[in-house]
Design a protein around this motif. Sequence first.
Motif, short mmCIF file in Angstrom:
data_model
loop_
_atom_site.label_atom_id
_atom_site.label_comp_id
_atom_site.label_asym_id
_atom_site.label_seq_id
_atom_site.Cartn_x
_atom_site.Cartn_y
_atom_site.Cartn_z
N ALA A 123 37.85 57.64 30.77
CA ALA A 123 37.74 56.51 29.79
C ALA A 123 38.60 56.43 28.83
N ILE A 124 39.11 57.63 28.77
CA ILE A 124 40.00 57.68 27.29
C ILE A 124 41.39 56.88 27.55
N PHE A 125 41.32 57.47 29.04
CA PHE A 125 43.43 57.09 29.69
C PHE A 125 43.12 55.60 29.58
N ILE A 126 42.43 55.13 30.63
CA ILE A 126 41.75 53.63 30.11
C ILE A 126 41.32 52.98 29.31
N ILE A 127 41.12 53.37 27.82
CA ILE A 127 41.34 52.43 27.63
C ILE A 127 42.82 52.26 26.32
N ALA A 128 43.17 53.18 26.56
CA ALA A 128 44.57 53.62 25.82
C ALA A 128 45.26 52.71 26.43
N ARG A 129 45.87 52.71 28.08
CA ARG A 129 45.93 52.05 29.15
C ARG A 129 45.83 50.67 28.74
N MET A 130 44.46 50.49 28.51
CA MET A 130 44.29 48.27 27.96
C MET A 130 44.79 47.93 26.74
N ASP A 131 45.13 48.63 25.84
CA ASP A 131 45.63 49.08 24.87
C ASP A 131 47.30 48.34 24.67
N ARG A 132 47.99 49.00 25.77
CA ARG A 132 48.97 49.62 25.77
C ARG A 132 50.03 47.56 26.91
N ASP A 133 48.82 47.54 27.59
CA ASP A 133 48.53 46.15 28.41
C ASP A 133 47.41 45.32 28.51
N PRO A 134 47.38 44.56 27.51
CA PRO A 134 45.85 43.47 27.65
C PRO A 134 45.37 42.79 29.46
N PHE A 136 45.86 44.34 32.19
CA PHE A 136 44.87 45.37 33.05
C PHE A 136 43.51 45.02 32.69
N VAL A 137 43.33 44.47 32.00
CA VAL A 137 41.64 44.14 32.53
C VAL A 137 41.12 43.41 33.56
N MET A 138 42.22 42.68 34.33
CA MET A 138 41.95 42.11 35.43
C MET A 138 42.24 42.82 36.49
N SER A 139 42.72 44.77 36.40
CA SER A 139 42.96 45.26 37.14
C SER A 139 42.83 45.82 38.02
N ALA A 140 42.82 45.96 38.86
CA ALA A 140 42.14 46.59 40.76
C ALA A 140 42.06 48.48 39.61
N GLY A 141 42.85 48.55 38.46
CA GLY A 141 42.98 50.45 38.26
C GLY A 141 41.67 50.43 37.80
N LEU A 142 41.29 48.92 36.61
CA LEU A 142 39.95 49.07 36.17
C LEU A 142 38.80 49.18 37.19
N VAL A 143 38.88 48.37 37.94
CA VAL A 143 37.95 48.29 39.02
C VAL A 143 36.86 49.67 39.37
N HIS A 200 28.37 49.87 33.36
CA HIS A 200 29.70 49.42 34.74
C HIS A 200 29.26 48.26 35.26
N LEU A 201 28.70 47.64 35.40
CA LEU A 201 27.81 46.18 36.43
C LEU A 201 28.58 45.08 35.58
N THR A 202 28.38 45.22 34.33
CA THR A 202 28.64 44.43 32.87
C THR A 202 30.34 44.20 33.09
N VAL A 203 30.76 45.27 33.40
CA VAL A 203 32.17 45.29 33.38
C VAL A 203 32.61 44.97 34.89
N LEU A 204 31.67 44.82 36.24
CA LEU A 204 32.57 44.63 37.23
C LEU A 204 32.17 42.87 36.66
N LEU A 205 31.14 42.64 36.97
CA LEU A 205 30.35 41.32 37.23
C LEU A 205 32.03 40.32 36.12
N ASN A 206 32.46 40.87 34.68
CA ASN A 206 32.93 40.43 33.77
C ASN A 206 34.26 39.83 34.41
N VAL A 207 35.22 41.15 35.04
CA VAL A 207 36.15 41.06 35.08
C VAL A 207 35.96 40.07 36.82
#
Length: 225
Positions: A123-134, A136-143, A200-207
């Motif tokens: 989760a730490i690395f995922i957040i860092a990636r989101m901060d670098r690349d906005p 990424f929030v809709m990416s397959a990697g986040l899913v 988890h489900l809230t994020v997936l529904l949002n994406v």
Amino acid sequence: MTTSNPDTVWTPARKAILVALLAVQFTAAFIIGYWELLATTDTSLIRPIAVTAFIPVALFLSAYALAPRFRAFVLAQDIRTLTMMQHWRVLGFTFLPLYVFGDLPALFAIPAGLGDVAIGIAAIFIIARMDRDPEFVMSAGLVRFHLLGLLDFAVAVTAAGLAAGAYPALIPNGVTAGAMEVWPLNIFPNFAVPAFIIIHLTVLLNVAHQRRLARQSVGGSAQMA
């Protein structure tokens, strides 16, 4: 959007409702575990305590499907904040020393403990990636990250069932996962697990919702061109 104004999404009334719901769920977990209401010597794979862990999840999905206002509230949540909350999964490390001291079987403790720690650190690395690349929030990697988080719970539930005693060869030292059915360890299946699944489900529904809006926007622009 990945961010929302907390003053409009989380009004004082909504915060109070959330606190009340969490308090009720925690109290129920304490009662179930302290009085061993779901502790059983049955060796079946489907444990009663595992079934109750998914009741809050079923209620969440039902409300999302049937209540438009609740659905709008869910879709207004901040994906970054919810993803960051998965860092608390490192608390699953607790299972590993409990295995070392003979309180939990390796069949359950090792995959459940290592899986939770892996998700929490990732989760730490995922957040860092989101901060670098906005974007990424809709990416397959986040899913994938959130799907892996759900898979980790599925593995843990399966391992707990297998370690219940139905297959003695799987637990050579005779220690079962029964400790997860009584206080204080039942706090994990009765309180923490459903909470993290809902996150988890809230994020997936949002994406999924944001992707749908993006496709509609592209389609509308194409029609206007």
